[in-house]
Scaffold this active site. Structure first.
Site, mmCIF file in Angstrom:
data_model
loop_
_atom_site.group_PDB
_atom_site.id
_atom_site.type_symbol
_atom_site.label_atom_id
_atom_site.label_comp_id
_atom_site.label_asym_id
_atom_site.label_seq_id
_atom_site.Cartn_x
_atom_site.Cartn_y
_atom_site.Cartn_z
ATOM 1 N N ASP A 1 -8.170 -16.172 -0.581
ATOM 2 C CA ASP A 1 -8.935 -15.620 0.454
ATOM 3 C C ASP A 1 -8.423 -15.728 1.848
ATOM 4 O O ASP A 1 -9.011 -16.891 2.426
ATOM 5 C CB ASP A 1 -10.599 -15.899 0.315
ATOM 6 N N GLY B 1 -18.326 -9.161 -3.061
ATOM 7 C CA GLY B 1 -19.146 -8.018 -2.492
ATOM 8 C C GLY B 1 -18.081 -6.792 -2.024
ATOM 9 O O GLY B 1 -18.440 -5.770 -1.702
ATOM 10 N N ARG B 2 -16.857 -7.014 -1.967
ATOM 11 C CA ARG B 2 -15.815 -5.912 -1.687
ATOM 12 C C ARG B 2 -14.720 -6.018 -2.938
ATOM 13 O O ARG B 2 -13.473 -5.526 -2.471
ATOM 14 C CB ARG B 2 -15.692 -5.823 -0.396
ATOM 15 N N ARG C 1 -13.948 -19.464 -8.814
ATOM 16 C CA ARG C 1 -14.223 -20.721 -7.604
ATOM 17 C C ARG C 1 -15.002 -21.765 -7.628
ATOM 18 O O ARG C 1 -15.871 -21.724 -8.753
ATOM 19 C CB ARG C 1 -14.625 -19.650 -6.375
ATOM 20 N N GLY D 1 -20.816 -13.649 -4.217
ATOM 21 C CA GLY D 1 -20.205 -12.803 -5.294
ATOM 22 C C GLY D 1 -19.143 -11.748 -4.823
ATOM 23 O O GLY D 1 -19.099 -11.592 -3.419
ATOM 24 N N LYS E 1 -9.352 -5.582 -3.586
ATOM 25 C CA LYS E 1 -10.054 -5.987 -2.558
ATOM 26 C C LYS E 1 -10.323 -4.823 -1.715
ATOM 27 O O LYS E 1 -9.214 -4.524 -1.092
ATOM 28 C CB LYS E 1 -9.587 -7.293 -1.975
ATOM 29 N N GLY F 1 -18.574 -3.177 1.794
ATOM 30 C CA GLY F 1 -17.843 -3.188 0.714
ATOM 31 C C GLY F 1 -16.220 -2.858 0.770
ATOM 32 O O GLY F 1 -15.375 -2.629 -0.029
ATOM 33 N N ASP G 1 -16.939 -21.195 -1.761
ATOM 34 C CA ASP G 1 -16.704 -19.858 -2.344
ATOM 35 C C ASP G 1 -15.308 -19.324 -1.997
ATOM 36 O O ASP G 1 -14.998 -18.263 -2.951
ATOM 37 C CB ASP G 1 -17.639 -18.717 -2.046
ATOM 38 N N ASN G 2 -14.632 -20.117 -1.458
ATOM 39 C CA ASN G 2 -13.218 -19.721 -0.973
ATOM 40 C C ASN G 2 -12.138 -20.757 -1.456
ATOM 41 O O ASN G 2 -10.953 -20.875 -1.195
ATOM 42 C CB ASN G 2 -12.874 -19.566 0.392
#
Length: 497
Positions: free
Chosen positions: A265, A96-97, A186, A94, A116, A129, A255-256
């Site tokens: 990313d 996260g930051r 994603r 998820g 971000k 984060g 996830d990227n």
């Protein structure tokens, strides 16, 4: 008449992702940063979202894009997703930051704004984060450099810096980069729900993507199968672009991987210099999973991870035909098309694939700088006089360890040009338009980072101006096309970069 450019208060937000059921995200505001300062901004991206570029100079601009103030109409949230990291299922991940502010309506469709490095979210796990100035500069510059190269990518509006300390390998300072894309969904966004057996959520997310970004797929017999095929085709084109320009992502976890086929990313990326097909740009990648030569194969593997996540909507027996049938031929044809253009070939001829193999063999054996080789080749004559050939070819011959090998390859290249009766002026113009002189070499980013740490952000702006026009000669920026200095041999980029 075009609509007048917006102010920060009048950006026309249309937050479609926030209309999804709340299981897909957590609503929360960014965590404020002390003493935010504008480090750099992209006027081009401001124009993309319809923002008046004079807004970039506002005294409170940094407050908004550090997350200290909320833009009117924004609905900040952090999205949940999962994924495979280095080929291993990592479970829930998820944002996260990252905080998605929402989508801004534009004439070409909505563009989402995401901060971000704006603080912890429920998906931060044990992380803080935050993003650091170093990584934010790298992402900002590379996002804009890739766009200028014509490669599908997320964009970057600005970097906001702060003296707030952040611990990585050492203590660094915090920064927030504002990323811009039609969507940040994603492959792992689908994997998350499939792993939980939540078929309804898989369908809701697929319907959202089709309705908002690929509406023509509704006309297909199975829109979900068509969506997978579309993602496979777009991913193939993206990776072909990466390989042709010598770009290495460094961490192609699922996830990227963007569901829209965007470069997503930016972390331990790199552009190929002394050519090595097996080069690993990510210091954290000890097994070489994401080496340059592996990128086409890894994208293919990731597509199967996505396909498996969509099995509740697609006949599992169709996955191979949907993925392989779209990805493999599209990657091969698009890569060959791009490489023919880089080599100056205006037509397809028998033997082109073999010649391309010989070219990469030459690059590998001679460890030629990828960017400089193709750029220099673009300026050579197709039929130089025998008496002046050595002089005419000197700029390229001097790049070879073995000049005789280079001469032999050049003879084959010229013979191939002769097959289509190539005209030098026309061919050279085509080649110069596709073979960049300037790419974001890691040492260039590092030089800008070192100055920025001292409070001098001017090198970021100079480098950005250069990278906006990668195919132009720009004599005043010629030093940006040089080979890396000796100190750059010690540079390492990792997942924390």
């Amino acid at each position: 008449m075009p609509a007048p450019a917006a102010t920060l208060e009048s950006l026309p937000f249309d937050n479609s992702f926030a209309r999804l059921p709340e299981v897909f995200y957590t609503r929360l505001a960014p965590t404020p940063l002390p003493t935010p300062t504008l480090v750099a901004a992209s006027r081009e991206v401001a124009s993309l979202i319809g923002l008046d570029e004079h807004q970039l100079q506002r005294a409170d601009f940094a407050e908004y894009f550090a997350g200290n103030r909320l833009l009117p109409g924004s609905e900040p949230l952090a999205a949940v997703y999962s994924g495979h990291q280095f080929g291993v299922w990592a479970g829930q991940l998820g944002d996260g930051r990252a905080h998605l502010l929402g989508g801004v309506s534009t004439p070409t469709g909505p563009l989402e704004l995401q901060l971000k490095g704006a603080g912890q979210t429920p998906y931060s796990r044990f992380a803080d984060g935050r993003a650091v100035l170093r990584s934010s500069i790298r992402e900002f510059l590379c996002s804009e450099a890739m766009a200028a190269l014509g490669i599908p990518t997320t964009r970057a509006l600005c970097i906001i810096g702060s003296p707030a300390p952040v611990r990585r390998e050492t203590i660094e300072t915090a920064a927030v980069v504002t990323r811009v894309a039609p969507s940040f969904v994603r492959f792992g966004s689908f994997e998350h729900w499939a792993a939980k057996g939540r078929k309804d959520e898989v369908k809701i997310l697929a319907d959202y993507l089709i309705d908002h970004f690929r509406p023509t797929l509704r006309e297909e017999a199975n829109p979900y199968a068509a969506l997978l095929s579309d993602v496979a085709r777009r991913s193939a084109e993206l990776i072909a672009h990466w390989q042709a320009v010598g770009f290495m992502h460094g961490v192609m976890n699922t996830d990227n991987m963007s569901i829209l086929g965007l470069t997503l990313d930016y972390g331990p990326f790199g552009f190929m210099e002394a050519f090595d097909a097996h080069h690993i740009c990510n210091h954290s990648d000890e097994q070489g999973r994401y080496a340059f030569s592996m990128q086409p194969r890894i994208a293919h593997w990731n597509l199967y991870a996505l396909g498996n996540a969509l099995q509740s909507l697609i006949d599992p027996e169709q996955l191979e035909s949907l993925i392989d049938g779209a990805y493999i031929p599209r990657y091969e044809s698009h890569f060959l098309q791009l490489m023919r253009a880089k080599l100056g070939f205006a037509s397809a001829q028998d033997g082109d694939e073999d010649f391309l193999g010989e070219t990469y063999g030459l690059l590998q054996r001679q460890h030629l700088d990828h960017t400089n080789f193709f750029r220099t080749l673009s300026q050579l004559q197709g039929e130089p006089a025998e008496a002046t050939r050595a002089q005419a070819d000197a700029a390229l011959r001097d790049q070879f360890i073995d000049r005789e090998a280079g001469d032999a390859w050049l003879a084959s290249w010229r013979a191939r040009l002769a097959q289509e009766h190539s005209v030098d002026a026309e061919r050279q113009a085509r080649m110069l338009a596709v073979n960049p002189k300037y790419v974001l070499r890691n040492w260039l980013a590092e030089a800008a980072i070192r100055q920025a740490r001292e409070g001098d952000f001017s090198e970021i702006e100079r480098l950005l101006d250069c990278l906006r026009k990668p195919f132009d000669e720009q004599p005043h920026n010629a030093h940006y096309a040089k080979l890396p200095p000796d100190w750059a041999s010690h540079l390492e980029v990792s997942c924390s970069s």
